[in-house]
Design an enzyme around this catalytic site. Structure first.
Site, PDB file in Angstrom:
ATOM      1  N   HIS A  41      56.786 141.249 103.146  1.00 38.83           N
ATOM      2  CA  HIS A  41      56.194 140.912 104.435  1.00 38.83           C
ATOM      3  C   HIS A  41      56.782 141.805 105.521  1.00 38.83           C
ATOM      4  CE1 HIS A  41      53.521 137.419 104.160  1.00 38.83           C
ATOM      5  NE2 HIS A  41      54.233 137.060 103.104  1.00 38.83           N
ATOM      6  N   ASP A  97      45.768 133.674 100.272  1.00 40.87           N
ATOM      7  CA  ASP A  97      44.758 134.093  99.303  1.00 40.87           C
ATOM      8  C   ASP A  97      45.441 134.646  98.056  1.00 40.87           C
ATOM      9  OD1 ASP A  97      41.927 134.198 100.790  1.00 40.87           O
ATOM     10  OD2 ASP A  97      43.460 134.838 102.217  1.00 40.87           O
ATOM     11  N   HIS A 141      49.368 132.126 114.332  1.00 37.62           N
ATOM     12  CA  HIS A 141      49.448 130.694 114.607  1.00 37.62           C
ATOM     13  C   HIS A 141      49.542 130.389 116.100  1.00 37.62           C
ATOM     14  CE1 HIS A 141      49.794 129.184 110.435  1.00 37.62           C
ATOM     15  NE2 HIS A 141      50.291 130.393 110.213  1.00 37.62           N
TER      16      HIS A 141
END
Length: 425
Positions: free
Chosen positions: A106, A367, A17
């Protein structure tokens, strides 16, 4: 580190980002025509927002060449490429809950352990957005390999969850023994693969089943994994280094560096472990006379004496590599991808300090299955590995060519039919 390769070196930069992502590519041969039009097709195949079973993040991923070319020709100097992030939403991640809890599966926790600080938005460098630089660099490597040697690299989705293009059977525990699979590897091209969007599985029935399968997980705010198969055709023989830098080891390194990967197998793979050696061994046979592709005949590589190997193998369970060195047969392998870690369901986790447990509902766009968009990334990393090996072998051959020829030794230039002399033994 963020650099891959020894002779064709690629350094990627950027977080998921931040303002931009991109790469620096060093070692690109001079004198090759190159513009953004050579690179953009693969960037577009990788981009988000391609269908209703991919992340809705709307990025066009337009690549800009910043350096290393003039008037559309490579200078031999480092090529810098940049892609601006236009639809980044770091606010999706900037909330108190996500500041307290690491997201399950993660890299939030491990990055914090390693650096003592982490990107608060998205996965930072662990995000698949980092792969933009890889795909851009891979497109450059592919163009050189195609022009110089006629190399073709094609990847496709071979499974999603329990849906397989070629399900394992007692007769064919590995697709490498299935004639349909081997025939597909000889003929498949990217245009055919992309005719089966959105999953990129080149079979109508299997493709539809996979779309329905992924859609079901998306509706339940869940995710699913799968595999990508890749074939590299017209690879020169003799690529790869002994021992620690075997060509398949380099390919495994490259593929397992892609985010979300969990497995790599080459040739017959794990299914080949169920086949006896008397069947599995690839017998050598004389190669059929064939001309190089037209693109190679017109290139400097053909004028330098590049030719087809005199030998080939009757079968190709080895996947085009023996002893860590390419034998001229198609190289094929499969890469496994885990389910995307970000899902819409609430999941239990613990605070960073371990003081308490809680529930985290991850935000952000993701996704439900990363496999379809991983196809061009696998192709790019394959190109980087082969390109690096080609430059190493070119340097070796050039150095050898400057020496006086040796007599009575086995060498790749001896006429067909020569035997091994006693002196060579």
């Amino acid at each position: 580190m963020s650099t891959f390769g020894d002779h064709f070196r690629v350094t990627t930069y950027g977080e998921s980002h931040c303002r931009s992502v991109g790469c620096i590519v060093d070692g690109v041969p001079p004198g090759m025509e190159l513009t953004e039009e050579d690179i953009q097709p693969q960037m577009t195949r990788r981009r988000p927002g391609q269908s209703n079973i991919t992340t809705p993040r709307d990025e066009k991923d337009r690549v800009l060449i910043q350096s290393g070319t003039e008037f559309g020709v490579t200078l031999g100097t480092p090529i810098g490429m940049v892609v601006l992030n236009q639809d980044q939403r770091p606010k999706d991640y900037g909330n108190k809950t996500m500041d307290l809890y690491p997201r399950p599966s993660h890299a939030d926790w491990t990055y914090l352990e390693k650096y003592g600080v982490k990107a608060s938005s998205g996965g930072g460098r662990s995000s698949a957005r980092e792969t933009i630089g890889r795909v851009a660099a891979g497109a450059i490597a592919e163009k050189y390999l195609r022009l110089a040697y006629g190399v073709e690299i094609v990847a496709f989705t071979s499974s999603v969850g329990s849906c397989h293009l070629y399900p394992p059977t007692a007769a064919h525990p590995s697709p490498s023994t299935n004639p349909e699979f081997l025939s597909l590897l000889q003929s498949i091209d990217r245009k055919t693969v992309d005719n089966y969007l959105p999953v990129r599985c080149p079979d109508e029935a299997a493709s539809k089943k996979m779309v329905d399968y992924i859609s079901d997980f998306k509706e339940r705010e869940d995710s699913i994994g799968g595999t990508v198969t890749c074939v590299i055709r017209n690879v020169p023989s003799g690529l790869g280094e002994p021992c620690f830098d075997k060509l398949e080891a380099k390919l495994a390194h490259a593929m397992l560096s892609i985010p979300a990967t969990k497995g790599f197998e080459i040739g017959s793979g794990f299914g080949g472990c169920e086949v006896p050696g008397s069947i599995h061994n690839d017998a050598f046979v004389a190669a059929a006379d064939s001309e190089l592709p037209a693109s190679v005949l017109e290139s400097g590589a053909a004028r330098s004496g590049v030719s087809r190997p005199r030998l080939t193998t009757k079968t190709n369970y080895s996947g085009g590599i023996q002893g860590g060195i390419s034998n001229g047969a198609p190289i094929y392998f499969r890469v496994g991808f885990k389910p995307a870690a970000t899902i819409g369901q609430e999941q239990r986790t613990a605070t960073y300090d371990g003081g308490s447990e809680g529930v985290l509902a991850a935000k952000g766009r993701h996704d439900p299955c990363v496999v379809p968009r991983a196809v061009p990334i696998v192709e790019a990393m394959a190109a980087l590995v082969v390109m690096d090996a080609v430059l190493a072998q070119q340097a070796r051959h050039t150095a050898k060519s400057l020496l006086p020829p040796l007599k009575q030794t086995i060498n790749s230039g001896m006429p067909a039919g020569n035997g091994v002399t006693e002196a060579a033994l």
